[in-house]
Design a protein around this motif. Structure first.
Motif, PDB file in Angstrom:
ATOM      1  N   GLY A 509       0.811  -1.217   0.000  1.00 48.93           N
ATOM      2  CA  GLY A 509       0.000   0.000   0.000  1.00 48.93           C
ATOM      3  C   GLY A 509       0.842   1.264   0.000  1.00 48.93           C
ATOM      4  O   GLY A 509       1.176   1.778  -1.043  1.00 48.93           O
ATOM      5  N   SER A 587       5.708  -5.242  -2.554  1.00 48.05           N
ATOM      6  CA  SER A 587       5.397  -3.865  -2.897  1.00 48.05           C
ATOM      7  C   SER A 587       5.819  -2.912  -1.776  1.00 48.05           C
ATOM      8  O   SER A 587       6.996  -2.893  -1.422  1.00 48.05           O
ATOM      9  CB  SER A 587       3.906  -3.757  -3.208  1.00 48.05           C
ATOM     10  N   HIS A 588       4.887  -2.180  -1.142  1.00 51.54           N
ATOM     11  CA  HIS A 588       5.325  -1.389   0.013  1.00 51.54           C
ATOM     12  C   HIS A 588       5.750  -2.327   1.150  1.00 51.54           C
ATOM     13  O   HIS A 588       6.615  -1.979   1.960  1.00 51.54           O
ATOM     14  CB  HIS A 588       4.233  -0.422   0.482  1.00 51.54           C
ATOM     15  N   ARG A 610       8.097  -9.702  -2.919  1.00 55.50           N
ATOM     16  CA  ARG A 610       7.516  -9.598  -4.265  1.00 55.50           C
ATOM     17  C   ARG A 610       7.546  -8.133  -4.687  1.00 55.50           C
ATOM     18  O   ARG A 610       7.093  -7.249  -3.964  1.00 55.50           O
ATOM     19  CB  ARG A 610       6.050 -10.093  -4.223  1.00 55.50           C
ATOM     20  N   ARG A 677       3.514  -0.947 -11.821  1.00 63.01           N
ATOM     21  CA  ARG A 677       3.491  -0.118 -10.599  1.00 63.01           C
ATOM     22  C   ARG A 677       4.883   0.036 -10.005  1.00 63.01           C
ATOM     23  O   ARG A 677       5.358   1.138  -9.778  1.00 63.01           O
ATOM     24  CB  ARG A 677       2.532  -0.785  -9.599  1.00 63.01           C
ATOM     25  N   HIS A 707       1.987  -6.602 -11.083  1.00 62.20           N
ATOM     26  CA  HIS A 707       2.458  -6.246  -9.742  1.00 62.20           C
ATOM     27  C   HIS A 707       2.082  -7.295  -8.691  1.00 62.20           C
ATOM     28  O   HIS A 707       2.826  -7.528  -7.746  1.00 62.20           O
ATOM     29  CB  HIS A 707       1.853  -4.884  -9.389  1.00 62.20           C
TER      30      HIS A 707
END
Ligand SMILES: CSCC[C@H](NC=O)C(=O)N[C@@H](C)C(=O)O
Length: 731
Positions: A509, A587-588, A610, A677, A707
């Motif tokens: 996020g 991601s975040h 990831r 992204r 993503h």
């Protein structure tokens, strides 16, 4: 089910087990007026590891709503090649959008109309050449709606593109250089010469097929399609609904200019809610300037329209307002406002990625929806006259139901006051439940119906929700009272009494959240013998807008320390082995993973991630949402801003890459090669930096994955490789 899988074969079979439980995705209910029998049709999604795809399953339950007994069940049966399947308001007709290929392997879309005995017609919709592909239920643009008179169908499709060709193509007509990627109204079938390689801007990550959705109406009688042209040409349309008496259409739009920013997971994009009057051809703005909109829904009597909005710009997911428009006066009223801070268990505001199609009760006053409520997904009923909010859930004193008080609920819809929901927990896969709620202002004595036998509780996993108060030095001076939570999942205790190793899992996020719903990843890790700590660090959804704002300007420090402190607290409880700690997240969550192994180089045995964000400075000009960097860094975003000498040093300092020289932890990088992204270059940059520093790194690349790396075979490979990687680094 083994409680500890260690060999590759056992790990694979553990993964098979946890992915064998389907997840409900949508529901439809058919109730004939005055009848006690309801037919509940639900769609479910399930992994098929052998076919390497997610299958959509249809289940049907016939239920006597008065007695609660299930009279019949059908399915699960597989649904294939259907974009939409909708029963008409009277229940007499059904419309299906079906996909296929013709003999030349060209894509086909058919709209099929059925009555109760036969297929009445098939319309080869693309052959009409009015528009491009019909948009499916993508949660962003798509909708498919019967008119109340049942003579028309409303849907979204891609705007028809001009045919393009080479300068050397003898059929070519119009010269390039116009810069106009849309079809000229005149001579629509002619080919535009020299434009075949022109760049086409899309709506970004997971929406790369979305360019310019337009509103279309099919006249079922005459088989003719109208593409509505009143919407400004620099706006993409979506989520369209019929207005009262089919006289107009309510529609959301998202602005293209000056360029498209990714929409997936981003509810704050510049958007508008309009009413398009079909008679007058007028377009009236219904929403407020400076607010980003989603999910318009008319009340059953069409007298009220509700929708959600958030401030335009800023963090990509935020606490939403519920807004109501009185249709007769067009008077707009905020029913539920943004909640800044919610102490303890008070209502923290509305956070929802998706709103069910049918949210209104028959009183035209109450609506229901799912929302994040701290670490639980809850269903709430809102009185749209006075804003009163009540949680809709099973009374845990009901011993027959035997539902965990920490269960998460999801709302599927309500029709004629019959609500359809599901519940689950981290150790209990999804169960359906429904109830007749004749008085939505009194939810105290609901008789719930469970159309299936309750799903077994998975005895290899127990979980608890922990509350964390930031220590004095970590309190955010602007948002002092914001706390956070984590969910600790423990595997079955081993016979030898040794404590389990711990995987510290952080979500992406950063504005998303872990809840207590069944979660394949955590269940899998626990089956393999690991405890899992899922940390809802400050900035997660469901804790008030202050929590979200507290993280802006503090990524890489506040979130990193929140995760680390939660981990330290859990180790101190003596439930996990503090000498065998692993880090996981995408991601975040990968930003946090790479930050943590950089800032705490002696803590983790190994890490796996990831598509991690590793360097904001180099990601700025390559991600589909460069505004994300500004929002999270608490900087004002302007489309014209460049990564200049003032900005770059700041971005570098917030980034995991700035800690690279301290990293010692072996790390597994999993990369979706089609990620728009967090482009693959982020991971490759990290990979090379670690290789050059002689740190152990393994890199897995997944072609045609975006993503989320969610293709069934790719996701399975990521999960099994993560456990193999961690097992190989267990002492
Ligand atoms: C510039 S990308 C920032 C990270 C990304 N945020 C929004 O899309 C992210 O963390 N995504 C989450 C939802 C994920 O993929 O898990």
């Amino acid at each position: 089910m083994a409680s500890k899988a260690t060999l590759a074969g056992e790990i694979v079979s553990a993964y098979r087990d946890v992915t064998s439980y389907p997840t409900p995705t949508s529901a439809d209910i058919n109730i004939s007026e005055g009848q006690a029998t309801v037919v509940l049709q639900t769609l479910w999604s399930q992994h098929d590891l052998d076919r390497k795809e997610k299958t959509t399953l249809l289940r049907s339950h016939t239920i006597n709503i008065a007695t609660g007994s299930t009279l019949g069940k059908l399915g699960p049966q597989e649904v294939k090649n259907e974009l939409w399947n909708k029963v008409s308001p009277s229940g007499k007709l059904r419309a299906v959008v079906r996909t296929g290929k013709d003999k030349q392997n060209e894509d086909k879309h058919y709209i099929e109309i059925f009555d109760s005995t036969r297929k009445l017609k098939t319309i080869d919709i693309l052959a009409l050449e009015k528009h491009g592909k019909i948009i499916d239920n993508d949660g962003q643009f798509g909708s498919f709606e019967w008119s109340s008179s049942e003579g028309h169908l409303l849907y979204l499709a891609e705007k028809k593109k001009a045919k393009t060709g080479s300068y050397f193509d003898p059929k070519a007509y119009k010269d390039s250089g116009s810069g106009d990627d849309d079809l000229p109204n005149e001579k629509p079938d002619l080919v535009r010469r020299g434009d075949e390689f022109e760049h086409i801007e899309t709506w970004g990550e997971q929406l790369t097929e979305r360019v310019h959705p337009v509103v279309c109406v099919l006249d079922i009688e005459s088989n003719t399609v109208s593409v509505l042209e009143n919407i400004p040409d620099d706006e993409s349309a979506g989520q369209a609904m019929w207005g009262p008496d089919d006289a107009g259409i309510v529609v959301c739009t998202w602005k293209h200019s000056p360029y498209r920013l990714g929409l997936k997971f981003c509810c704050q994009r510049k958007s508008a809610l309009y009413y398009l009057d079909l008679q007058k051809g007028s377009l009236d703005l219904l929403s407020q300037d400076g607010r980003a909109v989603r999910f318009p829904r008319f009340s059953p009597d069409m007298s009220k329209l509700i929708y959600l909005d958030v401030p335009e710009g800023g963090p990509h997911n935020q606490c939403a307002r519920l807004v109501k428009i009185d249709w007769a006066t067009r008077n707009r009223q905020v029913v539920v406002d943004e909640v800044k801070h919610a102490p303890d268990l008070e209502f923290p505001g509305i956070y929802t990625y998706n709103l069910a199609r049918q949210v209104w009760f028959d009183d035209n006053i109450h609506i229901a929806m799912s929302t994040s409520w701290r670490s639980i997904s809850a269903v709430i009923v809102v009185n749209t006259d006075n804003g009163k909010i009540t949680r809709l859930e099973v009374d845990t004193a009901d011993t027959q139901a035997n539902i965990n008080p920490q269960a998460s609920y999801g709302f599927l819809g309500v029709k004629r006051n019959v609500v359809m929901m599901y519940y689950s927990t981290l150790n209990q896969p999804y169960n359906l439940l429904l109830a007749q709620v004749n008085d939505p202002s009194n939810l105290s004595s609901i008789s719930w119906i469970y159309p299936d036998d309750h799903m077994e509780t998975l005895d290899w996993l127990t979980f608890s929700v922990l509350v964390h108060k930031p220590s004095k030095s970590r309190i955010n001076p602007k948002y002092e009272n914001v706390d956070y939570e984590s969910i600790l999942c423990l595997p079955k205790q081993s016979q030898s009494g040794t404590l389990p190793p711990l995987i510290v899992f952080s979500h992406g996020g950063p504005n998303s959240v872990f809840d207590t719903s069944f979660n394949i990843i955590s269940a899998f890790f626990c089956t393999c013998g690991y405890a899992v700590l899922m940390v809802n660090y400050r900035g997660s959804l469901g804790f008030g807008q202050d929590s979200i704002l507290s993280l802006t300007g503090n990524i890489g420090t506040q979130d990193v320390m929140d995760v680390e402190s939660a981990m330290v607290e859990v180790i101190a409880k003596g439930l996990v082995d503090g000498s065998r700690i692993f880090k996981f997240g995408g991601s975040h969550g990968g930003f946090l993973t790479t930050h943590l192994i950089g800032q705490y180089p002696d803590t983790f045995r190994a890490a796996a991630t990831r598509n991690p964000v590793v360097n904001l400075a180099s990601m700025f000009s390559t991600t589909d949402i460069n505004d994300w960097i500004f929002a999270q860094a608490a900087l004002e975003f302007d489309y014209r801003t460049l990564a200049d000498d003032k900005l770059l040093p700041y971005l570098w300092l917030c980034s995991p890459m700035s800690h690279i020289d301290k990293v010692k932890t072996p790390i597994l990088l999993m990369i979706g090669l089609d990620d728009k992204r967090v482009p693959p270059a982020q991971s490759f940059e990290y990979y090379k930096a670690l290789k050059a520093r002689n740190v152990s790194v393994r890199c897995l690349t997944y072609p045609k994955n975006n993503h989320s790396i969610s293709d069934v075979d790719a996701e399975a490979d990521c999960m099994v490789n993560t456990i193999v990687w961690f097992n190989n680094h267990l002492p």
